[in-house]
Design an enzyme around this catalytic site. Structure first.
Site, PDB file in Angstrom:
ATOM      1  CG  HIS A 199       2.713   0.153 -16.002  1.00 15.20           C
ATOM      2  ND1 HIS A 199       1.651  -0.675 -16.276  1.00 15.20           N
ATOM      3  CD2 HIS A 199       3.044   0.733 -17.191  1.00 15.20           C
ATOM      4  CE1 HIS A 199       1.366  -0.611 -17.573  1.00 15.20           C
ATOM      5  NE2 HIS A 199       2.189   0.246 -18.160  1.00 15.20           N
ATOM      6  CG  HIS A 222       3.337   3.578 -19.291  1.00 15.80           C
ATOM      7  ND1 HIS A 222       3.807   2.418 -19.872  1.00 15.80           N
ATOM      8  CD2 HIS A 222       4.412   4.385 -19.123  1.00 15.80           C
ATOM      9  CE1 HIS A 222       5.115   2.515 -20.054  1.00 15.80           C
ATOM     10  NE2 HIS A 222       5.514   3.702 -19.602  1.00 15.80           N
ATOM     11  CG  ASP A 265      -1.748   2.885 -21.686  1.00 16.96           C
ATOM     12  OD1 ASP A 265      -0.709   3.302 -21.133  1.00 16.96           O
ATOM     13  OD2 ASP A 265      -1.822   1.753 -22.228  1.00 16.96           O
ATOM     14  CG  HIS A 266      -1.755   0.840 -17.830  1.00 16.01           C
ATOM     15  ND1 HIS A 266      -2.076  -0.498 -17.887  1.00 16.01           N
ATOM     16  CD2 HIS A 266      -1.165   1.130 -19.020  1.00 16.01           C
ATOM     17  CE1 HIS A 266      -1.690  -0.998 -19.059  1.00 16.01           C
ATOM     18  NE2 HIS A 266      -1.134  -0.028 -19.767  1.00 16.01           N
ATOM     19  CG  HIS A 300       6.019  -2.000 -19.964  1.00 17.71           C
ATOM     20  ND1 HIS A 300       6.010  -1.848 -21.327  1.00 17.71           N
ATOM     21  CD2 HIS A 300       5.051  -1.168 -19.501  1.00 17.71           C
ATOM     22  CE1 HIS A 300       5.083  -0.968 -21.670  1.00 17.71           C
ATOM     23  NE2 HIS A 300       4.486  -0.527 -20.579  1.00 17.71           N
ATOM     24  CG  ASP A 349       1.113  -2.296 -20.682  1.00 20.25           C
ATOM     25  OD1 ASP A 349       0.005  -2.877 -20.719  1.00 20.25           O
ATOM     26  OD2 ASP A 349       1.266  -1.101 -21.007  1.00 20.25           O
ATOM     27  CG  HIS A 369      -2.535  -2.802 -24.099  1.00 17.74           C
ATOM     28  ND1 HIS A 369      -2.963  -1.615 -24.646  1.00 17.74           N
ATOM     29  CD2 HIS A 369      -1.669  -2.471 -23.113  1.00 17.74           C
ATOM     30  CE1 HIS A 369      -2.372  -0.595 -24.030  1.00 17.74           C
ATOM     31  NE2 HIS A 369      -1.580  -1.088 -23.085  1.00 17.74           N
TER      32      HIS A 369
END
Ligand code: ZN
Ligand code: FE
Length: 239
Positions: free
Chosen positions: A54, A56, A58-59, A112, A131, A169
């Site tokens: 996805h 975001h 942090d990905h 999400h 996530d 995570h």
């Protein structure tokens, strides 16, 4: 196919899927480029593909730098083509993505985010869930609906029970506190918590988890109807 777990940022995991014969790799959700580059350099492995679950940050944070360095292809959901940096290949639900010796089935699993996908390496029985599904938890519902998330988890529940789950995570310990509070008599969960504590103490990842353990211990997978799932999600948000 070898999986290498790369710790990134605070509590993110990126994963290298390595073809050791060809000395090439895919990376799943590179939060940042540096730890990925360090590993690849050490082992003399060439990066060919970036797989994003996805959009975001942090990905996808490492996408640009990795693409510039390795000239690799960025692969993600077609609905996210305007928000996954550097995307080259647009995937659809239920599609098989196959390149070199890498082969994965794509599942669209919104909740999400609206464009979240999972990569299921079905021959190796490994799924990268970003996530959406965590060990002993599930992602927060940011863009989608409870119903979407519930149905997305259902798709994962149907996979072979010995499927290994690689999530985005290291939330397992916090998640276990919620599960045991709500499900205090679950013996299998108690056993799993002992294992989790042991791993965390030794600075080891609790990932991958096995789907069968999640089916027995993860309350979000144990919820059989939308109403109880939604209640749990709300409870967890305020836990
Ligand atoms: Zn996310
Ligand atoms: Fe994340």
């Amino acid at each position: 196919m070898k999986i290498e777990i790369i710790k990134c940022l605070q509590d993110n995991y990126s994963y290298l899927i390595i073809d050791e014969i060809e000395q090439i790799a895919c990376v799943v959700d590179p939060s940042e480029a540096k730890p990925i580059i360090n590993f690849l350099k050490n082992k003399k492995i060439n990066l060919k593909y970036i797989l994003n679950t996805h959009h975001h940050y942090d990905h996808v944070g490492g996408n640009l730098e990795l693409k510039q360095k390795y000239n690799c292809e960025v692969i993600g959901f077609k609905g996210d083509k305007d928000r996954i940096p550097e995307i080259d290949i647009f995937l659809e639900d239920n599609q098989i993505w196959k390149k070199n010796n890498f082969e994965a089935k794509i599942y669209h699993i919104p909740g999400h985010t609206t464009g979240h996908i999972a990569f299921h390496f079905f021959k190796e029985k490994k799924i990268f869930t970003g996530d959406t599904l965590f060990s002993l938890g599930c992602g927060r519902i940011f863009e989608g609906t409870y119903e979407q998330m519930f149905n997305s988890l259902k798709k994962i529940k149907r996979l072979p029970k010995d499927t290994k789950i690689y999530c985005g995570h290291e939330y397992t310990l916090q998640n276990s506190n919620f599960c045991i509070a709500e499900d205090p008599n679950n013996l299998k969960l108690k056993e799993k918590i002992i294992e989790i504590n042991e791993k965390i103490k030794n600075n080891l990842p609790t990932i991958p988890s096995i789907l069968n353990d999640e089916l027995e211990c993860n309350l979000f997978l144990k919820a059989n109807d939308l109403e109880s799932f939604s209640k749990l999600r709300d409870l967890k948000d305020n836990f």
